[in-house]
Design a protein around this motif. Structure first.
Motif, short mmCIF file in Angstrom:
data_model
loop_
_atom_site.label_atom_id
_atom_site.label_comp_id
_atom_site.label_asym_id
_atom_site.label_seq_id
_atom_site.Cartn_x
_atom_site.Cartn_y
_atom_site.Cartn_z
N VAL A 50 0.85 -1.19 0.00
CA VAL A 50 0.00 0.00 0.00
C VAL A 50 0.89 1.25 0.00
O VAL A 50 1.85 1.33 0.76
CB VAL A 50 -0.93 0.02 1.24
N MET A 51 0.54 2.20 -0.84
CA MET A 51 1.28 3.46 -0.97
C MET A 51 0.28 4.60 -0.86
O MET A 51 -0.88 4.45 -1.24
CB MET A 51 1.98 3.52 -2.33
N GLY A 52 0.74 5.73 -0.38
CA GLY A 52 -0.08 6.93 -0.36
C GLY A 52 0.66 8.06 -1.03
O GLY A 52 1.89 8.08 -1.03
N ASN A 53 -0.05 8.98 -1.62
CA ASN A 53 0.58 10.13 -2.25
C ASN A 53 -0.41 11.28 -2.38
O ASN A 53 -1.61 11.09 -2.26
CB ASN A 53 1.15 9.77 -3.63
N GLY A 54 0.14 12.45 -2.63
CA GLY A 54 -0.70 13.62 -2.84
C GLY A 54 -1.35 13.57 -4.21
O GLY A 54 -0.77 13.09 -5.18
N GLY A 55 -2.56 14.05 -4.30
CA GLY A 55 -3.26 14.09 -5.58
C GLY A 55 -2.70 15.15 -6.50
O GLY A 55 -2.00 16.06 -6.08
N GLY A 68 1.72 -7.71 -9.98
CA GLY A 68 3.17 -7.64 -9.82
C GLY A 68 3.66 -6.35 -9.21
O GLY A 68 4.87 -6.14 -9.10
N MET A 69 2.73 -5.48 -8.82
CA MET A 69 3.14 -4.19 -8.26
C MET A 69 2.33 -3.91 -7.01
O MET A 69 2.07 -4.81 -6.23
CB MET A 69 2.99 -3.12 -9.33
N PHE A 70 1.91 -2.66 -6.81
CA PHE A 70 1.17 -2.29 -5.61
C PHE A 70 -0.27 -2.80 -5.65
O PHE A 70 -0.85 -2.98 -6.73
CB PHE A 70 1.15 -0.77 -5.43
N ASP A 71 -0.81 -2.99 -4.45
CA ASP A 71 -2.20 -3.44 -4.33
C ASP A 71 -3.15 -2.26 -4.15
O ASP A 71 -4.33 -2.38 -4.45
CB ASP A 71 -2.34 -4.38 -3.12
N CYS A 72 -2.64 -1.15 -3.67
CA CYS A 72 -3.50 -0.01 -3.40
C CYS A 72 -2.67 1.26 -3.38
O CYS A 72 -1.54 1.27 -2.86
CB CYS A 72 -4.17 -0.21 -2.03
N ASP A 73 -3.22 2.33 -3.93
CA ASP A 73 -2.64 3.65 -3.80
C ASP A 73 -3.71 4.58 -3.26
O ASP A 73 -4.78 4.72 -3.85
CB ASP A 73 -2.11 4.19 -5.13
N VAL A 74 -3.43 5.19 -2.12
CA VAL A 74 -4.35 6.11 -1.47
C VAL A 74 -3.96 7.52 -1.87
O VAL A 74 -2.81 7.91 -1.73
CB VAL A 74 -4.29 5.96 0.06
N SER A 98 -4.13 -10.87 5.44
CA SER A 98 -2.77 -11.01 4.94
C SER A 98 -1.92 -9.87 5.52
O SER A 98 -2.44 -8.82 5.87
CB SER A 98 -2.73 -10.92 3.42
N PRO A 99 -0.61 -10.07 5.56
CA PRO A 99 0.26 -8.96 6.00
C PRO A 99 0.16 -7.79 5.02
O PRO A 99 -0.10 -8.00 3.83
CB PRO A 99 1.66 -9.56 5.96
N VAL A 100 0.37 -6.58 5.52
CA VAL A 100 0.36 -5.37 4.69
C VAL A 100 1.67 -4.63 4.90
O VAL A 100 2.09 -4.40 6.03
CB VAL A 100 -0.83 -4.45 5.06
N LEU A 101 2.30 -4.26 3.80
CA LEU A 101 3.51 -3.43 3.86
C LEU A 101 3.11 -2.04 3.40
O LEU A 101 2.68 -1.85 2.25
CB LEU A 101 4.60 -3.99 2.96
N LEU A 102 3.22 -1.07 4.30
CA LEU A 102 2.87 0.31 4.00
C LEU A 102 4.13 1.02 3.54
O LEU A 102 5.11 1.12 4.28
CB LEU A 102 2.29 0.98 5.25
N CYS A 103 4.13 1.49 2.32
CA CYS A 103 5.30 2.15 1.74
C CYS A 103 5.12 3.66 1.86
O CYS A 103 4.14 4.21 1.36
CB CYS A 103 5.45 1.75 0.27
N ILE A 104 6.06 4.30 2.52
CA ILE A 104 6.00 5.74 2.75
C ILE A 104 7.03 6.43 1.88
O ILE A 104 8.21 6.08 1.89
CB ILE A 104 6.27 6.09 4.24
N GLN A 105 6.60 7.42 1.12
CA GLN A 105 7.53 8.19 0.29
C GLN A 105 8.26 9.20 1.18
O GLN A 105 7.89 9.41 2.33
CB GLN A 105 6.76 8.91 -0.81
N ASN A 106 9.28 9.82 0.66
CA ASN A 106 10.09 10.72 1.46
C ASN A 106 9.76 12.19 1.21
O ASN A 106 10.61 13.04 1.26
CB ASN A 106 11.58 10.46 1.16
N ALA A 108 7.81 15.65 2.46
CA ALA A 108 7.58 16.22 3.80
C ALA A 108 6.22 15.82 4.36
O ALA A 108 6.11 15.40 5.51
CB ALA A 108 7.71 17.74 3.75
N GLY A 109 5.16 15.91 3.56
CA GLY A 109 3.83 15.57 4.05
C GLY A 109 3.68 14.10 4.38
O GLY A 109 2.92 13.73 5.28
N ASP A 110 4.40 13.24 3.68
CA ASP A 110 4.33 11.80 3.95
C ASP A 110 5.06 11.46 5.24
O ASP A 110 4.63 10.62 6.01
CB ASP A 110 4.93 11.00 2.80
N VAL A 111 6.20 12.09 5.45
CA VAL A 111 7.03 11.78 6.61
C VAL A 111 6.38 12.26 7.90
O VAL A 111 6.50 11.61 8.93
CB VAL A 111 8.44 12.40 6.44
N ILE A 112 5.65 13.39 7.83
CA ILE A 112 5.00 13.92 9.02
C ILE A 112 4.03 12.88 9.56
O ILE A 112 3.91 12.60 10.69
CB ILE A 112 4.24 15.23 8.72
#
Length: 112
Positions: A50-55, A68-74, A98-106, A108-112
């Protein structure tokens, strides 16, 4: 730079709906949150990514969702990371114990 949009207030939802209509075999819209998920979920027991990003960057990160890639993008608001609550809702949306791996981008808004 000029952009073509229907309404600024619905830009993110419009982009996600358009992307899901163009690529229905790869992604579908999440039911409970502003996100795209794999059209065909992984089998139970496989780690979900799972990944999150700004719109406003579409199709940058939503294009990484699929086999073969991400299951979800928020997707958060325009150029803003999604809230922790949105991330949690998206994880619940794809939950099959199932286990979930949350991928955080670097960013500023993601790290906060």
């Amino acid at each position: 730079m000029k952009k073509i949009m229907n309404e600024p207030d619905t830009l993110i939802v419009d982009e996600l709906q358009g992307f899901a209509k163009i690529y229905p075999r790869q992604v579908k819209l999440a039911d409970s949150v502003t996100a795209v998920v794999r059209a065909v979920p992984k089998s139970a027991g496989k780690v979900k990514l799972v990944m999150g990003n700004g719109g406003g960057h579409e199709p940058a990160v939503i294009g990484w969702v699929g086999e073969g890639m991400f299951d979800c993008d928020v997707v958060g608001d325009l150029f803003s990371a999604p809230s922790g609550e949105k991330m949690f809702q998206a994880i619940e949306e794809i939950d099959d114990k199932s286990p979930v791996l949350l991928c955080i981008q670097n960013h500023a808004g993601d790290v906060i």
